[in-house]
Design a protein around this motif. Structure first.
Motif, PDB file in Angstrom:
ATOM      1  N   GLU A 177      56.844 115.376  42.891  1.00  0.00           N
ATOM      2  CA  GLU A 177      55.637 116.201  43.025  1.00  0.00           C
ATOM      3  C   GLU A 177      54.464 115.448  42.419  1.00  0.00           C
ATOM      4  O   GLU A 177      53.468 116.037  42.044  1.00  0.00           O
ATOM      5  N   SER A 199      60.059 120.526  40.801  1.00  0.00           N
ATOM      6  CA  SER A 199      59.989 121.819  41.493  1.00  0.00           C
ATOM      7  C   SER A 199      61.309 121.962  42.247  1.00  0.00           C
ATOM      8  O   SER A 199      62.015 120.976  42.431  1.00  0.00           O
ATOM      9  N   GLN A 201      61.680 122.203  45.243  1.00  0.00           N
ATOM     10  CA  GLN A 201      61.287 121.956  46.629  1.00  0.00           C
ATOM     11  C   GLN A 201      62.461 121.649  47.570  1.00  0.00           C
ATOM     12  O   GLN A 201      62.635 122.304  48.588  1.00  0.00           O
ATOM     13  N   LYS A 204      64.993 124.521  47.988  1.00  0.00           N
ATOM     14  CA  LYS A 204      64.582 125.683  48.792  1.00  0.00           C
ATOM     15  C   LYS A 204      64.598 125.325  50.269  1.00  0.00           C
ATOM     16  O   LYS A 204      64.933 126.144  51.109  1.00  0.00           O
ATOM     17  N   ARG A 223      57.443 118.589  34.394  1.00  0.00           N
ATOM     18  CA  ARG A 223      56.686 117.412  34.831  1.00  0.00           C
ATOM     19  C   ARG A 223      56.188 116.650  33.604  1.00  0.00           C
ATOM     20  O   ARG A 223      55.511 117.227  32.758  1.00  0.00           O
ATOM     21  N   GLN A 237      56.945 128.679  38.083  1.00  0.00           N
ATOM     22  CA  GLN A 237      56.337 128.945  39.389  1.00  0.00           C
ATOM     23  C   GLN A 237      57.049 130.106  40.053  1.00  0.00           C
ATOM     24  O   GLN A 237      58.255 130.285  39.867  1.00  0.00           O
ATOM     25  N   ASP A 239      58.414 130.369  43.210  1.00  0.00           N
ATOM     26  CA  ASP A 239      58.710 129.421  44.277  1.00  0.00           C
ATOM     27  C   ASP A 239      59.272 130.207  45.448  1.00  0.00           C
ATOM     28  O   ASP A 239      60.226 130.965  45.279  1.00  0.00           O
ATOM     29  N   HIS A 451      53.121 116.734  48.757  1.00  0.00           N
ATOM     30  CA  HIS A 451      54.395 116.048  48.550  1.00  0.00           C
ATOM     31  C   HIS A 451      54.902 115.570  49.895  1.00  0.00           C
ATOM     32  O   HIS A 451      54.390 115.998  50.936  1.00  0.00           O
ATOM     33  N   SER A 487      50.146 125.634  45.537  1.00  0.00           N
ATOM     34  CA  SER A 487      49.983 125.065  46.862  1.00  0.00           C
ATOM     35  C   SER A 487      51.274 125.228  47.627  1.00  0.00           C
ATOM     36  O   SER A 487      52.326 125.537  47.053  1.00  0.00           O
ATOM     37  N   GLY A 488      51.163 125.041  48.914  1.00  0.00           N
ATOM     38  CA  GLY A 488      52.336 125.176  49.760  1.00  0.00           C
ATOM     39  C   GLY A 488      52.068 124.523  51.086  1.00  0.00           C
ATOM     40  O   GLY A 488      50.994 123.950  51.304  1.00  0.00           O
ATOM     41  N   SER A 489      53.056 124.600  51.953  1.00  0.00           N
ATOM     42  CA  SER A 489      52.881 123.981  53.265  1.00  0.00           C
ATOM     43  C   SER A 489      53.964 124.435  54.217  1.00  0.00           C
ATOM     44  O   SER A 489      54.985 124.983  53.811  1.00  0.00           O
ATOM     45  N   ARG A 491      56.753 122.785  56.358  1.00  0.00           N
ATOM     46  CA  ARG A 491      57.463 121.537  56.034  1.00  0.00           C
ATOM     47  C   ARG A 491      57.873 120.781  57.287  1.00  0.00           C
ATOM     48  O   ARG A 491      57.966 121.358  58.368  1.00  0.00           O
ATOM     49  N   GLY A 532      56.541 127.319  52.839  1.00  0.00           N
ATOM     50  CA  GLY A 532      56.503 128.176  51.661  1.00  0.00           C
ATOM     51  C   GLY A 532      55.317 127.863  50.778  1.00  0.00           C
ATOM     52  O   GLY A 532      54.359 127.202  51.187  1.00  0.00           O
ATOM     53  N   ILE A 533      55.428 128.343  49.569  1.00  0.00           N
ATOM     54  CA  ILE A 533      54.329 128.198  48.611  1.00  0.00           C
ATOM     55  C   ILE A 533      54.895 128.370  47.212  1.00  0.00           C
ATOM     56  O   ILE A 533      56.002 128.900  47.054  1.00  0.00           O
ATOM     57  N   ALA A 534      54.154 127.946  46.196  1.00  0.00           N
ATOM     58  CA  ALA A 534      54.628 128.134  44.825  1.00  0.00           C
ATOM     59  C   ALA A 534      53.463 128.368  43.863  1.00  0.00           C
ATOM     60  O   ALA A 534      52.985 127.433  43.230  1.00  0.00           O
TER      61      ALA A 534
HETATM   62  N1  ASP Z   1      56.795 122.336  45.645  1.00  0.00           N
HETATM   63  C1  ASP Z   1      55.380 122.578  45.669  1.00  0.00           C
HETATM   64  C2  ASP Z   1      54.826 122.479  44.240  1.00  0.00           C
HETATM   65  O1  ASP Z   1      55.559 122.549  43.288  1.00  0.00           O
HETATM   66  C3  ASP Z   1      55.020 123.915  46.187  1.00  0.00           C
HETATM   67  C4  ASP Z   1      55.390 124.090  47.617  1.00  0.00           C
HETATM   68  O2  ASP Z   1      55.057 123.214  48.435  1.00  0.00           O
HETATM   69  O3  ASP Z   1      55.978 125.127  47.926  1.00  0.00           O
HETATM   70  O4  ASP Z   1      53.623 122.372  44.074  1.00  0.00           O
END
Ligand code: ASP
Length: 588
Positions: A177, A199, A201, A204, A223, A237, A239, A451, A487-489, A491, A532-534
């Motif tokens: 990340e 995370s 990530q 999930k 981190r 988070q 998540d 990421h 943030s999220g996206s 994937r 998703g998002i976190a």
């Molecule tokens: N894994 C991402 C983060 O920790 C969040 C995500 O893309 O869902 O920022």
């Protein structure tokens, strides 16, 4: 109620008068008055006044006179109405008192290093060294209760939305990340290490491959970064991840979760849907991808006003494709010369060559650069920005992105300094259409903007490897009051696209196989489209509680140097432990 106590210290009111009760708690304060001894007994529910009357037993009374702050007690007695004139309307229990008939000291207390009171000035260092005492203070405790409530609402809403909560490993493999990993030596596999997750990530995403469809977790992330004031080495988070969805469904779900949290925890209605800005628009208007939308003062491109200027610095910038940007600080003309010098220093530290300030008066402009820039050009800038008498116009010339970011930082700073930001209210926004990659000039390579698992915009797939700088991503940030909440996206779920992204990032195939082979392999088995998002829980609660720092919303936080003052972690370990872990320390 257990046998030890019949009520909490926040429970007794007039309806209990005449009842025999047992209370447990801590001595908040002791007062000796008119031959009687009064104890304010405290627990997390409140305070109850207990009276020790020598008439009820001289031994009992003299025992009470020995009580000191923070002694832990059990008291038995009878609830009685406070004599007229001695009621305390500020306390929920303020109309009654307990006349003690027996007292048991469950544990005495050393003199605490600070008074457990709201109004005492205590250094953060002292509070966090004795956090268990700090958490006896109402305001510190209230924040953790708010956090608890926020998590309860999140869990309830997501459960009702069909999400399942799954725990993912903490001893795992690197999950990139953009930070360093915390490493844990694997004693049973000498020479190998686990990484703590930056995370969840990848897990999930694998749960989506497994068909779980809707997952969430209140997840600890780790981190190892150089700590800035609002970072903690471990943080929490919310998540979450969903399958067979697009951005719109994630926005809507997130807005429902936040609306419920605001309603139930703060009793406020959150304006939804949230505003939306593309990354490019946010950078252009606010000079940042985390704009604080609670106030205006937007940046403007003022290059046209200076088209004819003979001022060399501006001319050079414009000839090399740069811009003159600026914004108006409302009411900023009142700032002293010293304050303006400080702003110029800030601008220079942020990379600008200089800062031009123009105080707008009634019919006159005060600007140290007026001779160089010419009054007509400055007048035009004033009219383009609609600056009014009393305002301050700030100008920076330079590369578009740099000028924007310098002014963006000044805008945020002046918003506060000039008290232009409303103290209440939350302004949420989605920032969309980020670039997928960012060029890293030091290392001469492309890095992921978020990421590496973020999907590229489908229209840009054909240029993914040819022109990485132009590829848009399907990621989004959630921003509140100038703070990035998460943030999220959407994937990547296709192996070949993921491999292509790794190639742009310059990762050799062998390294990809070693680090992410399990993910690529999973994608071979009908991985569904997912995203998703976190959002960060610590930042969220800090915003809601208007806490002065993120440390305030964490039960046992670390300092900016990543140290836990209470336990003194990190600390040295024994030779024996090092040997078992197969580690020898190299002294730097
Ligand atoms: N894994 C991402 C983060 O920790 C969040 C995500 O893309 O869902 O920022």
């Amino acid at each position: 109620m257990s046998l030890m106590r019949t009520h909490t210290c926040g429970a007794l009111g007039p309806q209990a008068i005449g009842q025999k009760v047992k209370l447990c708690g801590w001595v908040h304060r002791r007062r000796d008055h008119g031959g009687l001894t009064f104890i304010d007994l405290r627990d997390r529910f409140g305070l109850t006044q207990v009276v020790f009357n020598p008439a009820k037993g001289a031994g009992l009374h003299s025992q009470a006179k020995e009580l000191r702050p923070e002694f832990c007690l059990r008291v038995e007695g009878e609830v009685s109405k406070r004599p007229p004139g001695t009621e305390n309307p500020k306390l929920a229990t303020g109309r009654v008192e307990v006349v003690a008939t027996s007292l048991e000291i469950l544990n005495p207390s050393a003199t605490p290093p600070f008074e457990i009171a709201e109004d005492s000035e205590i250094s953060e260092e002292l509070r966090y060294t004795h956090r268990y005492l700090d958490l006896r203070r109402e305001s510190s405790r209230a924040i953790l209760f708010m956090r608890h409530k926020v998590l309860q609402v999140i869990r309830r809403v997501l459960d009702a939305e069909g999400f399942i909560e799954v725990e993912t490993p903490v001893l795992t493999k690197s999950t990139p990340e953009g930070a360093r990993d915390y490493l844990v030596p694997a004693r049973l596999n000498p020479g190998k290490f686990y990484a703590l997750p930056q995370s969840p990530q990848l897990f999930k995403q694998l749960l989506m491959v497994a068909g779980f469809d809707r997952y969430y977790q209140i997840a600890k992330c780790f981190r190892d970064e150089d700590l800035r004031s609002e970072r903690q080495p471990e943080f929490t988070q919310l998540d979450l991840e969903m399958s067979f969805i697009d951005e719109e469904e994630i926005y809507a779900l997130t807005e429902r979760v936040f609306a419920a949290v605001w309603k139930e925890v703060l009793g406020e209605t959150l304006a939804a849907p949230f505003s939306r800005l593309t990354y490019a628009e946010s950078m252009r208007r606010f000079g940042t991808d985390k704009p604080d939308l609670r106030f205006g003062m937007e940046l403007a491109d003022l290059t046209p006003a200076f088209g004819e200027t003979s001022f060399e610095q501006f001319r050079k910038v414009m000839e090399s494709g740069g811009a003159v940007k600026g914004f108006v600080a409302t009411g900023g003309a009142v700032l002293s010369g010293k304050a303006l010098d400080a702003l110029t220093d800030c601008a220079k530290q942020a990379g600008a060559k200089g800062l031009v300030t123009v105080r707008v008066g009634k019919g006159e402009l005060i600007c140290p650069m007026i001779k160089h820039l010419g009054e007509p050009a400055l007048q035009e800038a004033v009219s383009l920005t609609q600056a009014k008498p009393g305002d301050l116009l700030l100008l920076v010339a330079g590369d578009e992105e740099l000028a924007g970011s310098v002014l963006g930082a000044l805008r945020a700073h002046l918003g506060e300094q000039l008290h232009l930001i409303p103290e209440t209210g939350f302004s949420f926004a989605w920032i969309t259409d980020f670039p997928l990659f960012r060029f890293n000039p030091e290392l001469k390579r492309w890095d992921s903007e978020h990421h590496p698992f973020t999907a590229p915009h489908p229209e840009d797939l054909s240029i993914l490897e040819k022109d990485p700088g132009k590829v848009r991503s399907r990621s989004y940030d959630l921003v509140v009051n100038g703070v990035e909440l998460g943030s999220g996206s959407i994937r990547i779920h296709r192996r070949e696209v993921q491999e292509s992204v790794f190639r742009v990032l310059g990762l050799p195939a062998k390294e990809v196989e070693g680090r992410f082979g399990f993910l690529l392999n999973a994608f071979r088995y009908g991985a569904p489209p997912h995203g998703g998002i976190a959002p960060g829980i610590d930042r969220l609660v800090a915003l809601m509680a208007r806490a002065s720092s993120i440390r305030e919303v964490i039960a046992f936080p670390k300092t900016q140097r990543a140290v836990d003052l209470m336990t003194d972690a990190p600390s040295e370990v024994t030779e024996e432990q090092l040997k078992e872990a197969g580690i020898s320390i190299r002294r730097r």
